[in-house]
Design an enzyme around this catalytic site. Sequence first.
Site, PDB file in Angstrom:
ATOM      1  N   GLY A  18     -13.658 -20.759 -24.291  1.00  0.00           N
ATOM      2  CA  GLY A  18     -13.666 -19.356 -23.870  1.00  0.00           C
ATOM      3  C   GLY A  18     -13.717 -19.139 -22.364  1.00  0.00           C
ATOM      4  O   GLY A  18     -14.195 -18.099 -21.909  1.00  0.00           O
ATOM      5  N   SER A  19     -13.163 -20.083 -21.581  1.00  0.00           N
ATOM      6  CA  SER A  19     -13.214 -19.852 -20.126  1.00  0.00           C
ATOM      7  C   SER A  19     -12.284 -18.706 -19.725  1.00  0.00           C
ATOM      8  O   SER A  19     -12.606 -17.941 -18.804  1.00  0.00           O
ATOM      9  CB  SER A  19     -12.889 -21.130 -19.345  1.00  0.00           C
ATOM     10  OG  SER A  19     -11.546 -21.503 -19.498  1.00  0.00           O
ATOM     11  N   ASN A  20     -11.150 -18.569 -20.392  1.00  0.00           N
ATOM     12  CA  ASN A  20     -10.262 -17.423 -20.100  1.00  0.00           C
ATOM     13  C   ASN A  20     -10.938 -16.109 -20.487  1.00  0.00           C
ATOM     14  O   ASN A  20     -10.874 -15.127 -19.753  1.00  0.00           O
ATOM     15  CB  ASN A  20      -8.920 -17.581 -20.833  1.00  0.00           C
ATOM     16  CG  ASN A  20      -7.975 -18.515 -20.100  1.00  0.00           C
ATOM     17  OD1 ASN A  20      -7.494 -18.192 -19.018  1.00  0.00           O
ATOM     18  ND2 ASN A  20      -7.728 -19.679 -20.678  1.00  0.00           N
ATOM     19  N   ASN A 113      -0.779 -13.482 -25.334  1.00  0.00           N
ATOM     20  CA  ASN A 113      -1.311 -14.840 -25.465  1.00  0.00           C
ATOM     21  C   ASN A 113      -1.146 -15.572 -24.143  1.00  0.00           C
ATOM     22  O   ASN A 113      -0.196 -15.307 -23.410  1.00  0.00           O
ATOM     23  CB  ASN A 113      -0.519 -15.590 -26.553  1.00  0.00           C
ATOM     24  CG  ASN A 113      -0.975 -17.026 -26.725  1.00  0.00           C
ATOM     25  OD1 ASN A 113      -2.181 -17.301 -26.794  1.00  0.00           O
ATOM     26  ND2 ASN A 113      -0.044 -17.957 -26.795  1.00  0.00           N
ATOM     27  N   HIS A 115      -0.552 -19.363 -22.703  1.00  0.00           N
ATOM     28  CA  HIS A 115      -0.133 -20.694 -23.162  1.00  0.00           C
ATOM     29  C   HIS A 115      -0.039 -21.628 -21.946  1.00  0.00           C
ATOM     30  O   HIS A 115       0.509 -21.237 -20.912  1.00  0.00           O
ATOM     31  CB  HIS A 115       1.232 -20.581 -23.866  1.00  0.00           C
ATOM     32  CG  HIS A 115       1.708 -21.896 -24.396  1.00  0.00           C
ATOM     33  ND1 HIS A 115       1.248 -22.426 -25.581  1.00  0.00           N
ATOM     34  CD2 HIS A 115       2.573 -22.808 -23.886  1.00  0.00           C
ATOM     35  CE1 HIS A 115       1.819 -23.610 -25.777  1.00  0.00           C
ATOM     36  NE2 HIS A 115       2.628 -23.862 -24.766  1.00  0.00           N
ATOM     37  N   ASP A 156       4.809 -18.674 -29.737  1.00  0.00           N
ATOM     38  CA  ASP A 156       5.118 -18.839 -28.301  1.00  0.00           C
ATOM     39  C   ASP A 156       6.512 -18.361 -27.896  1.00  0.00           C
ATOM     40  O   ASP A 156       7.076 -18.853 -26.910  1.00  0.00           O
ATOM     41  CB  ASP A 156       4.946 -20.314 -27.852  1.00  0.00           C
ATOM     42  CG  ASP A 156       3.533 -20.830 -28.061  1.00  0.00           C
ATOM     43  OD1 ASP A 156       2.589 -20.023 -27.981  1.00  0.00           O
ATOM     44  OD2 ASP A 156       3.373 -22.035 -28.296  1.00  0.00           O
ATOM     45  N   GLU A 185      -5.043 -20.520 -14.920  1.00  0.00           N
ATOM     46  CA  GLU A 185      -4.883 -19.602 -16.058  1.00  0.00           C
ATOM     47  C   GLU A 185      -5.693 -18.323 -15.898  1.00  0.00           C
ATOM     48  O   GLU A 185      -5.230 -17.234 -16.256  1.00  0.00           O
ATOM     49  CB  GLU A 185      -5.279 -20.293 -17.366  1.00  0.00           C
ATOM     50  CG  GLU A 185      -4.254 -21.304 -17.841  1.00  0.00           C
ATOM     51  CD  GLU A 185      -4.590 -21.879 -19.198  1.00  0.00           C
ATOM     52  OE1 GLU A 185      -5.160 -21.156 -20.034  1.00  0.00           O
ATOM     53  OE2 GLU A 185      -4.295 -23.063 -19.425  1.00  0.00           O
TER      54      GLU A 185
END
Length: 198
Positions: A18-20, A113, A115, A156, A185
Site C-alpha cells: 500500500g505505498s501508492n 490502475n 502498472h 492493462d 510511481e
Amino acid sequence: MENKNKKAKLLILISGGGSNMDAVICACAAGQLNAEVAAVVSSNHTAGGLEKAKKHNIPTYVCAKSDFETEAKRDKKIAEIAACLAVDYIVLAGYQGIVTPVLIDKYKDKIINIHPSLLPKFGGKNFFGLNVHRAVLHSGDKISGATVHFVDQNIDTGKIILQATVDVLPADTPDDLQKRVLSIEHSLLISALKTLVE
Ligand code: GRF
C-alpha cells in the site's frame, strides 16, 4: 466535476504494502490533491496497506477472493461500498484482483490502475510483481517505467493517462528495477489523479 471546490471521493483498492495508497492519502491530507480517500478495500486479509490506512483513520474493508463464490460477486460488494460512500473514482493501487464488468460498467472511465511498466509493453495476465521487471531485463530494454491508465474489460489495456520512465542499469536485478520503478510511481499516480479531479 461540477463544483470545482468539491473534493473528489476516492475508493482505493489494494492487495499488498500500500505505498501508492499511502502516497495518495498523504497528498489528499496535504492539500496537494483536491480529493479525499473515502475508504480502502483490500483483496487480502493480511495486506500491509490495511494497517497504514487505519493509522490515517481511513475505513477499511477486506474483500478476499476466497470470501466470495465468484469475482463478479466480490465486485458487487465493492460496487455497494463505492455507492454507499458516493465515490467519484476507484483507484487500483497494487490491487491484484480481476475487475469484472459488474464494477467496470458502473464506473466507466472512473477506475484507474497503476502498472509498473511502460504499457503496452509488459502488461497482461502474467505481468505482475517481479515478473514484470524480469521480463524487462530479459528484453534488453534500456528504459522502463510506470503507467497510470483507465481500467477496461481487459487486463492493462485501458486508455493511458500518464507514464514516467526510469533507466534500466546494466547490473540491475529484478528487485533493483522494481524499487526504482516504485520510487517514481507515487508522484506519477498523484499527477494522474490531479488530471482527473482538477
Ligand atoms: C506497484 O508496483 C504497482 O505498480 C503494482 O503493484 C505494486 C504495489 O505497490 N501494481 P504498493 O502496494 O503500492 O506498495
